[in-house]
Design an enzyme around this catalytic site. Structure first.
Site, PDB file in Angstrom:
ATOM      1  CG  PHE A 166      41.593  42.946  44.923  1.00 53.85           C
ATOM      2  CD1 PHE A 166      41.941  41.752  45.546  1.00 53.85           C
ATOM      3  CD2 PHE A 166      40.297  43.078  44.448  1.00 53.85           C
ATOM      4  CE1 PHE A 166      41.028  40.721  45.697  1.00 53.85           C
ATOM      5  CE2 PHE A 166      39.378  42.051  44.589  1.00 53.85           C
ATOM      6  CZ  PHE A 166      39.746  40.875  45.214  1.00 53.85           C
ATOM      7  CD  GLU A 167      44.340  48.158  41.773  1.00 53.50           C
ATOM      8  OE1 GLU A 167      45.512  48.567  41.585  1.00 53.50           O
ATOM      9  OE2 GLU A 167      43.706  47.522  40.915  1.00 53.50           O
ATOM     10  N   GLY A 168      46.110  47.827  46.967  1.00 51.84           N
ATOM     11  CA  GLY A 168      47.040  48.386  47.931  1.00 51.84           C
ATOM     12  C   GLY A 168      47.092  49.893  47.736  1.00 51.84           C
TER      13      GLY A 168
END
Length: 146
Positions: free
Chosen positions: A14-16
């Site tokens: 999700f965050e990368g």
């Protein structure tokens, strides 16, 4: 309870991970895997870090989030529910989650039909709905109920 490898993988998805300081979608200085740079930290826009340093920062951030979930959620939950809650709070922040109607509903043992819209409403950043957050919230909720 702690975030397991599946939960960490989900957060990283999700965050990368960006190994230099950058402004996120809301304009906040961020580095690594979704780490919001705090006053006094040595990072500025463009500062580079290694993957190892990014992982250390992420695990430190997760410890704080896990503590918050472990102390804020007063009912028994599964590992999947814990991972989903950690992902949500990691993204929206501890204060927002700790004072949310969602947390109150979870602690009251509310049915998933009540929890779902309370979960999915966390889809805005800077006052606008972001498609990435809509997708993230749905995946987190699906994990929560699995």
């Amino acid at each position: 309870m702690t975030t397991d490898s599946a939960g960490i993988t989900l957060i990283k998805e999700f965050e990368g991970t960006i190994l230099h300081g950058y402004n996120d979608q809301s304009g906040y200085l961020t580095i690594g895997t979704g780490h919001l740079v705090r006053k006094g930290e040595p990072y500025i826009k463009g500062t580079a870090i290694s993957q190892a340093v990014s992982d250390i920062i992420l695990h430190s951030d997760l410890r704080a989030t896990e503590y918050s979930i472990n102390t804020g959620v007063t009912i028994s939950i599964t590992q999947n529910q814990f991972n989903a809650l950690v992902s949500l709070e990691f993204n929206i922040g501890g204060h927002a989650f700790g004072t949310s109607h969602l947390l109150r509903a979870i602690n009251a043992g509310a049915d998933n039909l009540i929890i779902k819209p309370l979960w999915l409403e966390w889809n805005r950043s800077g006052g606008r709905v972001l498609s990435d957050l809509v997708q993230r919230r749905q995946k987190e909720y699906n994990l929560y109920i699995s």
